[in-house]
Write an enzyme that holds these catalytic residues in place. Structure first.
Site, PDB file in Angstrom:
ATOM      1  N   SER A 146      -2.345 -10.556   3.180  1.00 13.59           N
ATOM      2  CA  SER A 146      -2.010  -9.052   3.868  1.00 13.59           C
ATOM      3  C   SER A 146      -1.508  -9.104   5.366  1.00 13.59           C
ATOM      4  O   SER A 146      -2.236  -9.971   6.182  1.00 13.59           O
ATOM      5  CB  SER A 146      -3.490  -8.377   3.966  1.00 13.59           C
ATOM      6  OG  SER A 146      -3.176  -7.065   4.701  1.00 13.59           O
TER       7      SER A 146
ATOM      8  N   ASP B 137      -7.821   0.176  10.854  1.00 11.96           N
ATOM      9  CA  ASP B 137      -6.522   1.131  11.236  1.00 11.96           C
ATOM     10  C   ASP B 137      -6.770   2.579  10.682  1.00 11.96           C
ATOM     11  O   ASP B 137      -6.009   3.237  11.468  1.00 11.96           O
ATOM     12  CB  ASP B 137      -5.273   0.535  10.401  1.00 11.96           C
ATOM     13  CG  ASP B 137      -4.708  -0.664  11.132  1.00 11.96           C
ATOM     14  OD1 ASP B 137      -4.858  -1.037  12.316  1.00 11.96           O
ATOM     15  OD2 ASP B 137      -3.762  -1.402  10.651  1.00 11.96           O
TER      16      ASP B 137
ATOM     17  N   ASP C 153       0.711  -1.229   0.012  1.00 15.20           N
ATOM     18  CA  ASP C 153      -0.264  -0.093  -0.153  1.00 15.20           C
ATOM     19  C   ASP C 153       0.806   1.291   0.140  1.00 15.20           C
ATOM     20  O   ASP C 153       0.708   2.106  -0.906  1.00 15.20           O
ATOM     21  CB  ASP C 153      -0.952   0.075   1.222  1.00 15.20           C
ATOM     22  CG  ASP C 153      -2.002  -1.129   0.991  1.00 15.20           C
ATOM     23  OD1 ASP C 153      -2.418  -1.527   0.033  1.00 15.20           O
ATOM     24  OD2 ASP C 153      -2.305  -1.486   2.200  1.00 15.20           O
TER      25      ASP C 153
ATOM     26  N   ARG D 229      -0.807   0.890  16.421  1.00 16.70           N
ATOM     27  CA  ARG D 229      -1.128   2.081  15.624  1.00 16.70           C
ATOM     28  C   ARG D 229      -0.912   3.769  16.310  1.00 16.70           C
ATOM     29  O   ARG D 229      -0.439   4.616  15.710  1.00 16.70           O
ATOM     30  CB  ARG D 229      -2.609   2.043  15.300  1.00 16.70           C
ATOM     31  CG  ARG D 229      -2.557   0.945  14.201  1.00 16.70           C
ATOM     32  CD  ARG D 229      -1.517   0.874  12.947  1.00 16.70           C
ATOM     33  NE  ARG D 229      -1.615   0.035  12.139  1.00 16.70           N
ATOM     34  CZ  ARG D 229      -0.770  -0.996  11.861  1.00 16.70           C
ATOM     35  NH1 ARG D 229       0.765  -0.888  12.304  1.00 16.70           N
ATOM     36  NH2 ARG D 229      -0.723  -1.835  10.913  1.00 16.70           N
TER      37      ARG D 229
END
Length: 408
Positions: free
Chosen positions: A179, A127, A18, A98
């Protein structure tokens, strides 16, 4: 803010699929803006190798690699373990990584005078919420760019095509394109065959598991570990003093060898859908088990039960990206109070994916063998229980008499 006004963007950069294609995409779609990449090191190890060269070749002006491992462990992981917080059995590995990354990105964006912060989170995931709530907590007026909510790319296959067309180097291929998210606490796997809930995870397939082995491939001999805690904080492993970070890394090694910490779960995402994932959390599973075991000795009944209730809320706050909130801070204050006597040692036996209790000791233990014994004792008068039961059962007796009276 108009796109033309955005001259400098700070990108949350992992070097994965990404974020790798986001750099050229930003330059194409935001007037050739300057892109400053920031990678938060939360223990993803080899994933950081060659990152600077890759970021610069792809079009970034510079790359920050920030070592956040100690902060991640001491300020996020350990408070969550002390809380006993889970989200549907998930040990929150991605969730609490995060906010620590996003907070540092905000600090760099402010230092660099950036016009916007960009992240590569999809519009289907959790996220995006975790990153953006943290950004709002520290820079409420900062422009946020989320390409997955803007671009025409619809799948990871199209992302790969974009990367190939723009000469972006990738470490993945179309056949092994899970992923993944990795840090010193866990590794997650999503996508491909795992999207069908009827498919068994390929635990025994070479290369699938990275932090350990399948329980079927674990040794036939058990491994014993002894953990020492002081006020809920792990301070030693097998009587050797270590930092919490060092303990987690060593437990990852021991747990991984014994097939510990695998979780296959269909979880309820914050955005409303269910998602299936496989998590590897070998050290974390051991740490949770040991800490919870010690609490059974050191916490009184009412405190333990209320703490277990609030752990659900704590886990939801972490999962939902609400770390920097008054409620999470208040819950952590409650948890810290409960941990004042959670001091002692726990021994566990690791065997083929199982964590087996093998003893616990504490100077603050509320367990009394003298009182609990089935043998003769001189401290507990069993005759006292008759009066206790009469009082405890009084409402039932009163109600039964009322019902009997009204039958007549």
């Amino acid at each position: 803010m108009d796109k033309k006004e955005i001259k400098k963007v700070v990108l949350a950069y992992s070097g994965g699929l990404d974020t790798s294609i986001i750099i050229p995409w930003l330059k194409e779609n935001y007037n050739n803006c300057e892109v400053i990449a920031v990678s938060g090191n939360v223990g993803q190890a080899d994933e950081l190798e060659g990152l600077e060269e890759k970021a610069l070749k792809t079009g970034a002006s510079k790359l920050y690699v920030e070592d956040l491992t100690e902060e991640f462990v001491n300020d996020f992981i350990i408070p969550t373990v002390k809380a006993g917080a889970l989200y549907e059995d998930y040990m929150l590995g991605t969730s609490f990584a995060r906010p620590v990354i996003a907070k540092r990105i905000v600090e760099i964006a402010q230092k660099e005078g950036a016009d916007a912060i960009c992240h590569g989170c999809t519009g289907k995931g959790n996220d995006q919420v975790r990153f953006e709530l943290t950004i709002k907590a520290f820079a409420p007026d900062m422009k946020i760019i989320a390409p997955w909510r803007e671009w025409s790319i619809k799948s990871r296959e199209e992302e790969i095509e974009y990367a190939e067309a723009h000469n972006v180097p990738l470490k993945i291929n179309r056949e092994t394109n899970y992923s993944k998210d990795k840090n010193l606490w866990h590794l997650s796997h999503e996508g491909l065959d795992l999207e069908d809930a009827g498919n068994e995870p390929l635990y025994e397939k070479e290369g699938f598991l990275e932090m350990g082995v399948s329980p079927m491939q674990a040794p036939d001999k058990p491994t014993y570990v002894t953990l020492t805690f002081e006020q809920g904080m792990p301070v030693a492993l097998d009587d050797v003093s270590m930092s919490a970070k060092e303990i987690i890394l060593k437990l990852n090694e021991l747990g991984g060898k014994n097939g510990i910490g695998l979780l296959d779960v269909v979880e309820n995402r914050l955005v409303g859908m269910k998602c299936r994932g496989v998590y590897e959390t070998p050290g974390g599973a051991i740490l949770y088990a040991a800490h919870g075991y010690l609490e059974t000795l050191c916490l009184d009944k009412m405190t333990m039960h209320k703490k277990q209730e609030l752990a659900i809320t704590f886990g939801e706050l972490v999962y939902n990206g609400q770390w920097y909130t008054p409620l999470r801070e208040a819950l952590s204050a409650f948890v810290d109070k409960t941990q004042e006597t959670v001091t002692g040692k726990v021994r566990l036996k690791l065997y083929k994916g199982n964590i087996i209790k093998a003893g616990a000791w504490s100077a603050y233990s509320l367990y009394s063998e003298e009182i609990a014994t089935f043998g003769e004792d001189h401290v507990y008068n069993q005759a006292d229980s008759a009066g206790f039961i009469n009082l405890y059962g009084l409402p039932l007796a009163v109600r039964a008499r009322m019902l009997e009276k009204n039958k007549k």
